[in-house]
Design an enzyme around this catalytic site. Structure first.
Site, PDB file in Angstrom:
ATOM      1  N   CYS A  77       0.864  -1.179   0.000  1.00 12.90           N
ATOM      2  CA  CYS A  77       0.000   0.000   0.000  1.00 12.90           C
ATOM      3  C   CYS A  77       0.903   1.231   0.000  1.00 12.90           C
ATOM      4  CB  CYS A  77      -0.867  -0.039   1.258  1.00 12.90           C
ATOM      5  SG  CYS A  77      -1.912   1.410   1.495  1.00 12.90           S
ATOM      6  N   CYS A 187      -0.788   3.885  -6.442  1.00 10.42           N
ATOM      7  CA  CYS A 187      -1.713   3.227  -5.503  1.00 10.42           C
ATOM      8  C   CYS A 187      -1.864   1.800  -6.016  1.00 10.42           C
ATOM      9  CB  CYS A 187      -3.062   3.947  -5.503  1.00 10.42           C
ATOM     10  SG  CYS A 187      -4.362   3.066  -4.620  1.00 10.42           S
TER      11      CYS A 187
HETATM   12  N1  DGL Z   1      -3.817   0.443  -2.097  1.00 11.80           N
HETATM   13  C1  DGL Z   1      -3.687   1.654  -1.332  1.00 11.80           C
HETATM   14  C2  DGL Z   1      -2.461   2.442  -1.816  1.00 11.80           C
HETATM   15  O1  DGL Z   1      -1.609   1.892  -2.470  1.00 11.80           O
HETATM   16  C3  DGL Z   1      -4.997   2.353  -1.365  1.00 11.80           C
HETATM   17  C4  DGL Z   1      -5.077   3.541  -0.525  1.00 11.80           C
HETATM   18  C5  DGL Z   1      -6.371   3.816   0.151  1.00 11.80           C
HETATM   19  O2  DGL Z   1      -6.885   2.951   0.853  1.00 11.80           O
HETATM   20  O3  DGL Z   1      -6.798   4.955   0.033  1.00 11.80           O
HETATM   21  O4  DGL Z   1      -2.266   3.598  -1.508  1.00 11.80           O
END
Ligand code: DGL
EC number: 5.1.1.3
Length: 265
Positions: A77, A187
């Site tokens: 993430c 993301c």
């Molecule tokens: N997969 C997360 C990232 O890479 C998502 C972020 C979120 O939950 O806003 O930032």
């Protein structure tokens, strides 16, 4: 080498299902490894939360995976990495791998000198992202775009909805208009949007994400710490999710040796 530890799983977490884009790369590069994936979908999106909240959730996720006996943690993430990885590394001795937007790669590949980055507010506002951007050649123009609403739609399985098309058009068209030739997906949810983004950009714009680089780094750190699996059998993967499991089901349907468990977390 400690044979017991080698058999233990690689722990991976994300605010939701997006980090499965990283899990897929790890699974392809390290098929003999067992993995435990924690999808904190109930608390998604992290991108709108304060740094303190993101640290708190990242600590909870890390401790869950450590209790499950994981030998390494992959923070799949960008938002959790850019806000919490320093804290995690200071407070836990287990090796921790993070993911950051691949703007360095884009800055090397761009011919027009204009790169776009699509990421959460939490990532773009973080001090780690600011430090990374400060190291990029000042001649490169970086267009930052917050992907408001994208994670929520992906979490609900609406990758191909009209709402998604409208949002992507709004975020990507201004980058095209400014002659950008590389778009960085900052993301881990966004690789699931590549087909829709390509419908807007055509094939002239490179879409760059750091999934493969994270898998390679995970392998490197496992080898360096004598933690790589010595098994001859394909590994198993357990996915824990604390919300609706339908989207995970769809993402994992062609993968064998995977199980999904609901977690009240
Ligand atoms: N997969 C997360 C990232 O890479 C998502 C972020 C979120 O939950 O806003 O930032």
């Amino acid at each position: 080498m400690t044979p017991q530890k080698n058999k233990q799983a690689i722990g991976i977490f994300d605010s939701g299902i997006g980090g499965t884009s990283i899990w897929k790369e790890i699974n392809a590069l390290l098929p003999l490894e067992n993995t435990i994936y924690l999808s904190d979908s109930k608390n998604a999106p992290y991108g709108q939360k304060s740094t303190e909240e993101i640290i708190q959730l990242s600590v909870k996720n890390t401790e869950f995976l450590i209790k499950k006996g994981c030998k390494i943690i992959v923070v799949a993430c960008n938002t959790a990495t850019t806000n919490a990885i320093d804290y995690l590394r200071k407070n836990y001795t287990i090796p921790i791998i993070g993911i950051e937007p691949a703007i360095k790669t884009a800055s090397i590949q761009t011919k027009t000198g204009v790169i776009g980055i699509l990421a959460t507010k939490g990532t773009l506002n973080s001090s780690l992202f600011e430090k990374t951007t400060a190291r990029i050649d000042t001649k490169i123009k970086i267009i930052e775009q917050v992907g408001n609403g994208l994670v929520e739609l992906i979490e609900n399985g609406n990758m191909e909805s009209l709402e998604m098309t409208v949002l992507l058009q709004k975020y990507v068209q201004p980058m095209i208009d400014l002659q950008c030739d590389c778009i960085v997906l900052g993301c881990t949810h966004y690789p699931y949007l590549i087909p829709q983004i390509k419908k807007i950009t055509g094939n002239n714009i490179k879409i760059i994400d750091a999934g493969q680089a994270v898998a390679k780094q995970t392998k490197h750190i496992l080898i360096e710490n004598n933690l790589i699996s010595t098994s001859e059998k394909k590994g198993n993967s357990i996915f824990y999710n604390n919300k609706n499991k339908n989207v995970l089901d769809a993402i994992l349907k062609e993968y064998q040796n995977t199980t999904i468990q609901f977690l009240d977390f």
